[in-house]
Design an enzyme around this catalytic site. Structure first.
Site, PDB file in Angstrom:
ATOM      1  N   ASP A  45       0.837  -1.205   0.000  1.00  0.00           N
ATOM      2  CA  ASP A  45       0.000   0.000   0.000  1.00  0.00           C
ATOM      3  C   ASP A  45       0.877   1.261   0.000  1.00  0.00           C
ATOM      4  OD1 ASP A  45       0.870  -0.257   2.604  1.00  0.00           O
ATOM      5  OD2 ASP A  45      -1.120  -0.116   3.530  1.00  0.00           O
ATOM      6  N   SER A  46       2.216   1.076   0.040  1.00  0.00           N
ATOM      7  CA  SER A  46       3.126   2.190  -0.237  1.00  0.00           C
ATOM      8  C   SER A  46       2.853   2.774  -1.621  1.00  0.00           C
ATOM      9  CB  SER A  46       4.582   1.715  -0.149  1.00  0.00           C
ATOM     10  OG  SER A  46       4.790   0.593  -0.983  1.00  0.00           O
ATOM     11  N   ASP A  84      -0.919  -6.297  -0.034  1.00  0.00           N
ATOM     12  CA  ASP A  84      -1.337  -5.658   1.216  1.00  0.00           C
ATOM     13  C   ASP A  84      -2.853  -5.504   1.249  1.00  0.00           C
ATOM     14  OD1 ASP A  84       0.984  -5.191   2.649  1.00  0.00           O
ATOM     15  OD2 ASP A  84       1.203  -3.090   2.015  1.00  0.00           O
ATOM     16  N   LYS A 112      -1.113  -9.658   3.155  1.00  0.00           N
ATOM     17  CA  LYS A 112      -0.404  -9.100   4.303  1.00  0.00           C
ATOM     18  C   LYS A 112      -1.325  -8.150   5.047  1.00  0.00           C
ATOM     19  CE  LYS A 112       3.397  -6.313   3.798  1.00  0.00           C
ATOM     20  NZ  LYS A 112       2.939  -5.028   4.398  1.00  0.00           N
ATOM     21  N   GLU A 114      -1.547  -5.552   8.624  1.00  0.00           N
ATOM     22  CA  GLU A 114      -0.802  -4.860   9.671  1.00  0.00           C
ATOM     23  C   GLU A 114      -1.483  -5.062  11.020  1.00  0.00           C
ATOM     24  OE1 GLU A 114      -0.239  -0.711   8.835  1.00  0.00           O
ATOM     25  OE2 GLU A 114       0.574  -1.090   6.838  1.00  0.00           O
ATOM     26  N   GLU A 181       8.875  -4.061  10.563  1.00  0.00           N
ATOM     27  CA  GLU A 181       9.280  -2.770  10.001  1.00  0.00           C
ATOM     28  C   GLU A 181       9.779  -1.849  11.116  1.00  0.00           C
ATOM     29  OE1 GLU A 181       6.555  -0.960   7.256  1.00  0.00           O
ATOM     30  OE2 GLU A 181       7.477   1.013   7.438  1.00  0.00           O
TER      31      GLU A 181
END
Ligand SMILES: Nc1nc(=O)c2c([nH]1)NC[C@@H]1CN(c3ccc(C(=O)N[C@@H](CCC(=O)O)C(=O)O)cc3)CN21
Ligand SMILES: CC(C)C(=O)C(=O)O
Ligand SMILES: [Mg+2]
Length: 266
Positions: A45-46, A84, A112, A114, A181
């Site tokens: 999602d960067s 993501d 993925k 978070e 991270e």
């Protein structure tokens, strides 16, 4: 099936060979990265920051992520593809299952998410239904407004012990992979040695089982001009992007990247 599977990654961890991963958002780079030997491609999602120009990852939608996942799938030559789950796409268990299904149907081989130990239930439910999950811990950029910025996580003793406990809980819940991270290097090493599943790091030092960087960062491209200390420009001294990608694979495999200067102390 891709050439690189979860079995491949578990075997690499057991052998002590580092796993290489880069973010990737389109077919041409998927072709280039996978042919350079990058084992895992992440539709991060960067993309909200490096492709769309936002100042956080929060504006990224499921539609955006599906579009880029389908593009990466078309160019990929054998890498494992992870997508993501965007901000709030896993707000409820029902949404988590629905949106993960869409990502897998678009071409992802793993999703993925978070978070921390609270992810356990959804990770178990996804694994039961055939969706491998990577749990992204430490600095979780979707929580930037809670964290108060993109800061190193786990420097405080209690927070570090909690992160180890959460990693164990998520492995037990059925997580297939962990990603750390911006975590102190020694803590990332401890977590990597504690769990059996592969642990990938970014800003987590050289002791994890593998490394990931944002593609644009490692090619020396930056919108803001401010580059985190864990980034290395692999284009410098290289005649082509293909050579820079190969240099990244070579340095991660040789454990020459990341060096101590790319990591954080406790
Ligand atoms: N282009 C890009 N690269 C990334 O690695 C990245 C994104 N975008 N977007 C999502 C998150 C945000 N990330 C970031 C952004 C900045 C720092 C940063 O400036 N960190 C400081 C450390 C601060 C501290 O000591 O607590 C540094 O010096 O690197 C870290 C991670 C990582 N991710
Ligand atoms: C930086 C990596 C781990 C990521 O989550 C992303 O690119 O969105
Ligand atoms: Mg992300």
């Amino acid at each position: 099936m891709p050439d690189v599977t979860l079995t491949t990654l578990r075997a690499l961890k057991q052998k002590g060979e580092k796993i290489t991963m880069l973010t990737c958002y389109d077919a041409t780079f998927a072709d280039a990265c996978s042919k350079a030997g990058v084992e895992v491609l992440l539709i991060g999602d960067s993309l909200g920051m490096v492709l769309q120009g936002h100042d956080s990852t929060l504006p990224v939608s499921m539609a955006d992520t599906l579009y880029h996942t389908a593009s990466v799938k078309r160019g990929n030559a054998g890498a494992l593809i992870i997508a993501d789950l965007p901000f709030m796409a896993n707000a409820t268990l029902e949404q988590t299952l629905h949106n993960s299904g869409l990502l897998m149907q678009a071409g992802a081989h793993m999703v993925k998410v978070e978070g921390a130990a609270w992810l356990a239930e959804s990770i178990t439910k996804l694994a039961e239904r055939g969706v491998p999950v990577c749990a992204h811990m430490g600095l979780t950029p979707q929580a930037v407004n809670i964290l108060g910025g993109y800061k190193v996580q786990g420097r405080e003793h209690n927070q570090a012990r909690q992160m180890v406990a959460d990693a164990i809980a998520l492995e037990q819940a059925g997580a297939a992979m962990l990603l750390l991270e911006c975590v102190p290097s020694d803590l990332a090493g401890e977590i990597s040695r504690t769990v059996k599943v592969p642990v990938i790091g970014i800003g987590a030092g050289p002791q994890t089982d593998g490394q990931v960087l944002v593609l644009h960062d490692m090619l020396g491209l930056s919108l803001s001009g401010r580059v985190p200390k864990f980034v290395k420009n692999f284009m410098s001294g290289q005649p082509s992007i293909q050579d820079a990608l190969a240099a990244y694979v070579k340095e991660v495999k040789a454990v020459s990247f990341p060096a101590a200067e790319h990591g954080f102390s406790a």
